[in-house]
Design a protein around this motif. Structure first.
Motif, PDB file in Angstrom:
ATOM      1  N   PRO A   1       0.715  -1.111  -0.174  1.00  0.00           N
ATOM      2  CA  PRO A   1       0.328   0.388   0.291  1.00  0.00           C
ATOM      3  C   PRO A   1       1.011   1.420   0.435  1.00  0.00           C
ATOM      4  CG  PRO A   1       0.228  -0.897   2.363  1.00  0.00           C
ATOM      5  CD  PRO A   1       0.669  -1.774   1.399  1.00  0.00           C
ATOM      6  N   ALA A   2       0.032   2.137  -0.644  1.00  0.00           N
ATOM      7  CA  ALA A   2       0.980   3.882  -0.585  1.00  0.00           C
ATOM      8  C   ALA A   2       1.156   3.976   0.155  1.00  0.00           C
ATOM      9  CB  ALA A   2       0.419   4.598  -2.099  1.00  0.00           C
ATOM     10  N   GLN A   3       2.166   4.964   1.233  1.00  0.00           N
ATOM     11  CA  GLN A   3       2.419   5.416   2.049  1.00  0.00           C
ATOM     12  C   GLN A   3       1.103   6.810   2.762  1.00  0.00           C
ATOM     13  OE1 GLN A   3       4.785   5.769   0.352  1.00  0.00           O
ATOM     14  NE2 GLN A   3       5.828   6.990   1.294  1.00  0.00           N
ATOM     15  N   TYR A   4       0.593   7.756   4.059  1.00  0.00           N
ATOM     16  CA  TYR A   4      -0.032   8.071   3.944  1.00  0.00           C
ATOM     17  C   TYR A   4       0.489   9.299   4.837  1.00  0.00           C
ATOM     18  CZ  TYR A   4      -1.460   4.536   7.340  1.00  0.00           C
ATOM     19  OH  TYR A   4      -1.750   3.580   7.531  1.00  0.00           O
ATOM     20  N   ARG A   5      -0.248   9.916   5.177  1.00  0.00           N
ATOM     21  CA  ARG A   5       0.191  10.943   6.250  1.00  0.00           C
ATOM     22  C   ARG A   5       0.536  10.282   7.814  1.00  0.00           C
ATOM     23  NH1 ARG A   5      -0.229  16.261   7.994  1.00  0.00           N
ATOM     24  NH2 ARG A   5      -0.929  16.844   9.918  1.00  0.00           N
ATOM     25  N   GLY A   6       1.645  10.467   8.406  1.00  0.00           N
ATOM     26  CA  GLY A   6       2.066   9.796   9.340  1.00  0.00           C
ATOM     27  C   GLY A   6       3.028   9.236   9.246  1.00  0.00           C
ATOM     28  N   VAL A   7       3.575   8.629   8.028  1.00  0.00           N
ATOM     29  CA  VAL A   7       3.812   7.683   7.691  1.00  0.00           C
ATOM     30  C   VAL A   7       5.333   8.473   6.945  1.00  0.00           C
ATOM     31  CG1 VAL A   7       5.073   5.653   6.286  1.00  0.00           C
ATOM     32  CG2 VAL A   7       2.687   5.725   7.066  1.00  0.00           C
ATOM     33  N   TYR A   8       6.713   8.427   7.476  1.00  0.00           N
ATOM     34  CA  TYR A   8       8.047   9.669   7.272  1.00  0.00           C
ATOM     35  C   TYR A   8       8.732   8.734   6.510  1.00  0.00           C
ATOM     36  CZ  TYR A   8       4.951  12.825  10.477  1.00  0.00           C
ATOM     37  OH  TYR A   8       4.001  13.337  11.003  1.00  0.00           O
ATOM     38  N   VAL A   9       8.613   8.030   6.230  1.00  0.00           N
ATOM     39  CA  VAL A   9       9.458   6.672   5.768  1.00  0.00           C
ATOM     40  C   VAL A   9       9.816   6.898   4.381  1.00  0.00           C
ATOM     41  CG1 VAL A   9      10.915   4.251   4.904  1.00  0.00           C
ATOM     42  CG2 VAL A   9       9.658   5.172   7.288  1.00  0.00           C
ATOM     43  N   LEU A  10      11.215   7.252   3.705  1.00  0.00           N
ATOM     44  CA  LEU A  10      11.286   7.725   2.028  1.00  0.00           C
ATOM     45  C   LEU A  10      11.593   7.104   2.102  1.00  0.00           C
ATOM     46  CD1 LEU A  10       9.804   8.749   0.038  1.00  0.00           C
ATOM     47  CD2 LEU A  10      10.762  10.813  -0.227  1.00  0.00           C
ATOM     48  N   PRO A  11      12.263   5.050   1.364  1.00  0.00           N
ATOM     49  CA  PRO A  11      13.342   4.712   1.127  1.00  0.00           C
ATOM     50  C   PRO A  11      13.327   5.136  -0.270  1.00  0.00           C
ATOM     51  CG  PRO A  11      11.668   3.362   1.817  1.00  0.00           C
ATOM     52  CD  PRO A  11      11.786   4.607   1.846  1.00  0.00           C
ATOM     53  N   PRO A  12      15.211   5.419  -0.356  1.00  0.00           N
ATOM     54  CA  PRO A  12      15.535   6.247  -1.996  1.00  0.00           C
ATOM     55  C   PRO A  12      14.801   5.038  -3.073  1.00  0.00           C
ATOM     56  CG  PRO A  12      17.338   5.523  -0.652  1.00  0.00           C
ATOM     57  CD  PRO A  12      16.961   4.794   0.473  1.00  0.00           C
ATOM     58  N   ALA A  13      14.673   3.734  -3.018  1.00  0.00           N
ATOM     59  CA  ALA A  13      14.614   3.411  -4.644  1.00  0.00           C
ATOM     60  C   ALA A  13      13.062   4.124  -4.574  1.00  0.00           C
ATOM     61  CB  ALA A  13      14.226   2.178  -3.669  1.00  0.00           C
ATOM     62  N   GLN A  14      11.974   4.375  -3.655  1.00  0.00           N
ATOM     63  CA  GLN A  14      10.679   4.572  -3.758  1.00  0.00           C
ATOM     64  C   GLN A  14      11.209   6.374  -4.197  1.00  0.00           C
ATOM     65  OE1 GLN A  14       8.656   5.757  -0.097  1.00  0.00           O
ATOM     66  NE2 GLN A  14       6.300   4.913  -1.740  1.00  0.00           N
ATOM     67  N   LEU A  15      12.104   6.933  -3.617  1.00  0.00           N
ATOM     68  CA  LEU A  15      12.003   8.002  -4.485  1.00  0.00           C
ATOM     69  C   LEU A  15      12.497   8.139  -5.450  1.00  0.00           C
ATOM     70  CD1 LEU A  15      11.905  11.226  -3.996  1.00  0.00           C
ATOM     71  CD2 LEU A  15      14.876  11.311  -3.086  1.00  0.00           C
ATOM     72  N   ARG A  16      13.506   7.470  -6.607  1.00  0.00           N
ATOM     73  CA  ARG A  16      14.064   7.814  -7.441  1.00  0.00           C
ATOM     74  C   ARG A  16      12.356   6.840  -8.060  1.00  0.00           C
ATOM     75  NH1 ARG A  16      18.791   5.344  -5.466  1.00  0.00           N
ATOM     76  NH2 ARG A  16      17.384   3.120  -5.668  1.00  0.00           N
ATOM     77  N   SER A  17      11.740   6.133  -7.769  1.00  0.00           N
ATOM     78  CA  SER A  17      10.576   5.349  -8.309  1.00  0.00           C
ATOM     79  C   SER A  17       9.657   6.355  -9.166  1.00  0.00           C
ATOM     80  CB  SER A  17       9.707   4.579  -7.792  1.00  0.00           C
ATOM     81  OG  SER A  17       8.723   5.469  -6.759  1.00  0.00           O
ATOM     82  N   VAL A  18       9.865   7.805  -8.087  1.00  0.00           N
ATOM     83  CA  VAL A  18       8.634   8.568  -8.205  1.00  0.00           C
ATOM     84  C   VAL A  18       8.957   9.869  -8.896  1.00  0.00           C
ATOM     85  CG1 VAL A  18       7.015   7.709  -6.830  1.00  0.00           C
ATOM     86  CG2 VAL A  18       7.699   9.549  -6.455  1.00  0.00           C
TER      87      VAL A  18
END
Length: 269
Positions: A109-126
């Motif tokens: 599931p895509a994260q929502y407000r309150g989830v502060y984790v942002l792995p580099p792989a995810q940042l690269r994906s978007v």
């Protein structure tokens, strides 16, 4: 008159048409449920029709999509189970928190407000989308290369390309921007009431997922554990974001059915 079968509403995420749920519909129909997979507002009847009219998906945000499914659920003969993938997993959690579903399964599931984790792989994906603010009200489409990199990295290129041809559609970019701003927007649509009375929830992560890495799903699990309702987590080794549609979909369906049965959400024996 026999009681109606328990409906299961399947909710797809960005870039995958609801046709990708077809094997799941057949599986859960055989298991005694009444499964359905409505598309997002603006989706065409099939991937080809959606690709031909991508503008119909322009500027579709999370609140609109969640309300679309809530209205659909209101017309069902019985409260459903909701199963969602990616942004569909976020929407499934929102619907479960609204009390209009009896149980839910959120896959990557895509994260929502309150989830502060942002792995580099995810940042690269978007990152390529977020770098183009003019896309906010438009649609964006994967290429076969980017789909394999973000969705199909845990499967062969041949299988990834087959999934791309069969199911992949353009998608609104707005939810990606909404997700990026969720933790700085007090009234963000990308939020889940983790304290609301709800039914059982299963979160599933793929260990190789680049779009929703397991750290993101584990962070959601920690938030959902604040809820007195049942919350379970499964992390599947070797699986990426394409896992609901690729050759391992049956493993996820088996896991989902076992979860529903263990919490007495399955058909009566």
């Amino acid at each position: 008159m026999p009681a109606p079968k328990t409906p299961i509403v399947f909710i797809h995420g960005l870039w995958m048409h609801s046709d990708s749920w077809t094997p799941w519909l057949e599986y859960f129909d055989r298991a005694g449920f009444a499964p359905i997979a409505p598309g997002w507002p603006g989706d065409g009847r099939d991937p080809a029709a959606t690709r031909a009219n991508a503008e119909a998906l322009n500027n579709r945000g999370i609140a609109e999509v969640t309300e679309h499914y809530a209205k659909y659920i209101a017309d069902l003969p019985a409260p459903p189970i909701v199963i969602g993938h990616s942004f569909g997993g976020l929407i499934a959690q929102q619907l479960l928190a609204q009390g209009i579903a009896i149980g839910g399964i959120a896959i990557a599931p895509a994260q929502y407000r309150g989830v502060y984790v942002l792995p580099p792989a995810q940042l690269r994906s978007v990152g390529g989308i977020l770098a183009k603010p003019w896309l906010r009200r438009k649609t964006w489409a994967h290429t076969a290369d980017s789909y394999h990199r973000v969705f199909g990295n845990a499967i062969s290129r041949a299988e990834s390309d087959q999934l791309f041809r069969q199911y992949v559609i353009p998608a609104p970019a707005k939810p990606v921007f909404q997700l990026a701003l969720a933790n700085v927007s007090p009234r963000s649509e990308v939020s889940v009431d983790v304290h609301a009375v709800r039914g059982p929830l299963l979160l599933i992560a793929g260990a190789e997922d680049r779009a929703t890495p397991p750290a993101v799903v584990r962070a959601q699990f920690r938030l959902q554990q604040r809820n007195p309702g049942v919350t379970e987590l499964q992390v599947l080794n070797g699986r990426g974001h394409s896992m609901v549609a690729d050759h391992c979909w049956h493993n996820l369906a088996d896991l989902s059915l076992a979860f529903l049965s263990s919490h007495k959400l399955g058909p009566e024996e």
